[in-house]
Write an enzyme that holds these catalytic residues in place. Sequence first.
Site, short mmCIF file in Angstrom:
data_model
loop_
_atom_site.label_atom_id
_atom_site.label_comp_id
_atom_site.label_asym_id
_atom_site.label_seq_id
_atom_site.Cartn_x
_atom_site.Cartn_y
_atom_site.Cartn_z
N LYS A 45 8.72 12.11 -14.62
CA LYS A 45 8.06 12.63 -13.32
C LYS A 45 7.30 11.39 -12.74
O LYS A 45 6.05 11.30 -12.43
CB LYS A 45 7.37 13.75 -13.38
CG LYS A 45 7.10 14.37 -12.13
CD LYS A 45 8.03 15.12 -11.46
CE LYS A 45 7.65 15.81 -10.17
NZ LYS A 45 8.61 16.59 -9.32
N ASP A 72 10.86 19.60 -24.67
CA ASP A 72 10.56 21.01 -25.18
C ASP A 72 11.37 21.86 -24.29
O ASP A 72 12.05 22.76 -24.49
CB ASP A 72 9.16 21.40 -25.43
CG ASP A 72 8.85 22.50 -25.93
OD1 ASP A 72 9.81 23.03 -26.84
OD2 ASP A 72 8.23 23.42 -25.69
N ASP A 108 12.87 17.46 -12.51
CA ASP A 108 13.07 18.67 -11.59
C ASP A 108 14.68 18.34 -11.43
O ASP A 108 15.35 19.44 -11.36
CB ASP A 108 12.38 18.73 -10.36
CG ASP A 108 11.66 17.58 -9.62
OD1 ASP A 108 12.04 16.51 -10.18
OD2 ASP A 108 11.09 17.76 -8.79
N TYR A 122 1.18 17.37 -25.43
CA TYR A 122 1.26 18.17 -27.08
C TYR A 122 0.34 17.64 -27.79
O TYR A 122 0.26 18.07 -29.03
CB TYR A 122 2.82 18.01 -27.68
CG TYR A 122 3.59 19.39 -27.19
CD1 TYR A 122 4.04 19.68 -25.78
CD2 TYR A 122 3.91 20.23 -28.41
CE1 TYR A 122 4.79 20.47 -25.94
CE2 TYR A 122 4.60 21.64 -28.11
CZ TYR A 122 5.17 21.61 -26.89
OH TYR A 122 5.99 22.67 -26.50
#
Length: 364
Positions: free
Chosen positions: A192, A250, A226, A125
Amino acid sequence: MARHAVTLIPGDGIGVETSAAMQRVVEASGADIEWQGAEAGESAIRAHGVPLPPSTIESVKRTGVAIKGPVTTPVGTGFRSVNVALRQALELYVCLRPVHSIPGAGGRYDDVDLVIVRENSEDLYAGMEFEAGSEEAAELIALCEEAGLGRIRPDSGISIKPISVTATRAIVRYAFDYALAHRRSKVTAVHKANIMKHTDGLFLSVAREVAAEYEGRVAFDDRIVDAFCMNMVIDPSQFDVVVFPNLYGDIASDLGAGLVGGLGIASGANIGEKYAVFEAVHGSAPDIAGKNIANPTAEILSAAMMLDHMGEQACAERIRAAVRSVYAEGETLTADIRKASGSSLAAATCTEFTDALVQKLGCG
Ligand code: NAI
């Protein structure tokens, strides 16, 4: 009761309707607010020729607190996100988004109670992007090849994902301090790190370092993003305070909103050391704008967070109690909630729903 100056930025699309509803409810709660209007988005372009005029930033710097409606960001154009620019200009490094069930709102669960703490200043972002075919993209592609990182197709656009020790430490500390202040028992860091070792890996290792400072006071664990998503859907009760880098936070906010009844009820805040801007999670909803059918709950609950922030907890709690009561009765609910609950009852307009809240607050 103290009088508070608040910058009011209605924004675009349904923001005009939800902000008007929010103002009525805040006033009915007894809070003494001096609203200072400011513009952002399409209305600002019309009035000032730019989507985020300096006068809007100056207003927030003066009042210290703003409540903002959503702003339309055209996809894939040169138009830079007003939200990202505002967060950067005011150094709003925290994005706080509670995910709370409201019984009667048609959520998948009636007992979700967790808080998303999203880093607000960096990650994908940060707005550092290189257009496919540009000289800068070609230079970066060459640099990556020279560094032995592998081949990037020459027609690629590139976004940079910076994750710093400084920003990670600040957001994880905020999450732990929030947990202590709100008697919450666990912080989960989501990442991740198994794939992106130098960015998400850094996020995780800094989170672990910070967690060690709070050992014995607040528990800590972590999840790969995930797996987090799957676990959220199966059993959100296992999460308490959850801290994320910007992008995952987000996405997780909308996932959380979906579990408790949708974007119409998902509230939020952007917080920095000096200023705070409160806003719903949802966007400007061009598909329903101007029809008086938007659900203003998300902006109203964002205003309740704002009142907490200003030390007006009694007014905030009155608003939350009125919302819970109108939802529990189920007579005057907007179309999104009727749809989420699979109800065939007639939907209330934005105005009718707001009337019901104002009446609950004793001002009907
Ligand atoms: P959106 O959140 O505006 O709409 C997604 C869906 O949810 C639509 O079907 C909409 O009708 C529905 N919805 C959203 N809020 C609702 C409400 N309060 N009551 C009833 N239904 C509601 O997301 P979308 O369509 O992806 O984005 C539209 C525009 O908003 C884009 O330009 C986007 O960039 C911008 N946006 C702005 C945000 C902000 O200013 N904070 C946040 C998210 C998107």
